[in-house]
Design an enzyme around this catalytic site. Sequence first.
Site, PDB file in Angstrom:
ATOM      1  N   HIS A 182       2.106  10.633  -0.127  1.00 50.64           N
ATOM      2  CA  HIS A 182       2.374  10.678   1.140  1.00 50.64           C
ATOM      3  C   HIS A 182       2.378  12.043   1.663  1.00 50.64           C
ATOM      4  CE1 HIS A 182       4.705   6.556   1.287  1.00 50.64           C
ATOM      5  NE2 HIS A 182       3.924   6.199   1.902  1.00 50.64           N
ATOM      6  N   CYS A 282      11.731  11.514   3.904  1.00 54.21           N
ATOM      7  CA  CYS A 282      11.270  10.007   3.595  1.00 54.21           C
ATOM      8  C   CYS A 282      12.563   9.150   4.022  1.00 54.21           C
ATOM      9  CB  CYS A 282      11.263   9.661   2.003  1.00 54.21           C
ATOM     10  SG  CYS A 282       9.865  10.442   1.312  1.00 54.21           S
TER      11      CYS A 282
HETATM   12  N1  ARG Z   1       9.304   4.135  -3.151  1.00 53.17           N
HETATM   13  C1  ARG Z   1       8.589   4.303  -1.704  1.00 53.17           C
HETATM   14  C2  ARG Z   1       7.117   4.211  -1.753  1.00 53.17           C
HETATM   15  O1  ARG Z   1       6.585   4.665  -2.864  1.00 53.17           O
HETATM   16  C3  ARG Z   1       8.872   5.923  -1.194  1.00 53.17           C
HETATM   17  C4  ARG Z   1       8.619   6.256  -0.233  1.00 53.17           C
HETATM   18  C5  ARG Z   1       8.775   7.637   0.453  1.00 53.17           C
HETATM   19  N2  ARG Z   1       8.672   7.894   1.534  1.00 53.17           N
HETATM   20  C6  ARG Z   1       7.879   8.985   2.008  1.00 53.17           C
HETATM   21  N3  ARG Z   1       8.029   9.096   3.427  1.00 53.17           N
HETATM   22  N4  ARG Z   1       7.232   9.596   1.340  1.00 53.17           N
HETATM   23  O2  ARG Z   1       6.311   3.537  -0.767  1.00 53.17           O
END
Ligand code: ARG
Length: 289
Positions: A182, A282
């Site tokens: 991300h 996150c």
């Molecule tokens: N387990 C989640 C996923 O893989 C973690 C999300 C992390 N969020 C972020 N904004 N980077 O989607």
Amino acid sequence: MRQVAAALASEGPAAVERVAVHKTVLMCRPDHFTVSYRINPWMHPEKPTDTALAVRQWEELYRIYEGLGFDVELIDPLPGLPDMVYAANGGFTLDGIAYGARFQYDERGPEGPAYMDWFRSHGFEVVEPVSINEGEGDFLLVGERILAGTGFRSDAGSHDELRRIYGREVVTLTLIDPAFYHLDTAIAVLDTVSHAGAGNIAYLPKAFDEASQQIIRDLYPDAVTVNDDDAAVLGLNSFSDGKNVVIASRAVGFEESLRERGYTPIGVDLSELLLGGGGVKCCTLELRR
Ligand code: ARG
């Protein structure tokens, strides 16, 4: 005197007085947090997780935000959605409009409508997404400009949707390292006012393809870069009000760079939430009504 003026002109070390901007954020208590599937390399479903510890760590982040004077709003966590704590992925809000999320993986699919319902009942006009996108996880507002990630989760088509909805400049950046899947794992927004309103960021160069690295260097010549150790604890996954930057307490190199630039780093340990591949940012969705 001349030295101070020079330092100010380059916005260099220590001389800059950073200004905190009041923030309103949305968070989701990790009451149902666990790692039961694997959709990023940080997740190991075979390893046990401690939900109570995740809640305690998350509460610490909540208290820090309250201490900074933020307005913190909450969305109810839903059973069976262990990743819902990562509120950043719930959408993107700007100018009173919430652009809803459409998740790449089915496991997180129901979070999209859940967050859109929340936005609708909390004063936002909601735009339903056509393209796959994971909200503020991949879209970062820096000054007037939106930086938008693609490569792992959000489709480039969502960047066009952003352009149409908000009428702002949207800069597409391509992520290439699966550990930094991300945009908010590879870029931290530090402030939105320096450099004549262009703002400034910190980032991990190797998370981006060559072309995107060049774009970032051109747009933010004074950006902070972080080392692998800081990146490996998701140090960049931080939240700044322009002065105070809430970061992973283990990101010591990043902490030092922030101090040198006149920011005030505040460390928090979210080790349990790191097992899901997420950190400070996150767990935080900025609300811009
Ligand atoms: N387990 C989640 C996923 O893989 C973690 C999300 C992390 N969020 C972020 N904004 N980077 O989607």
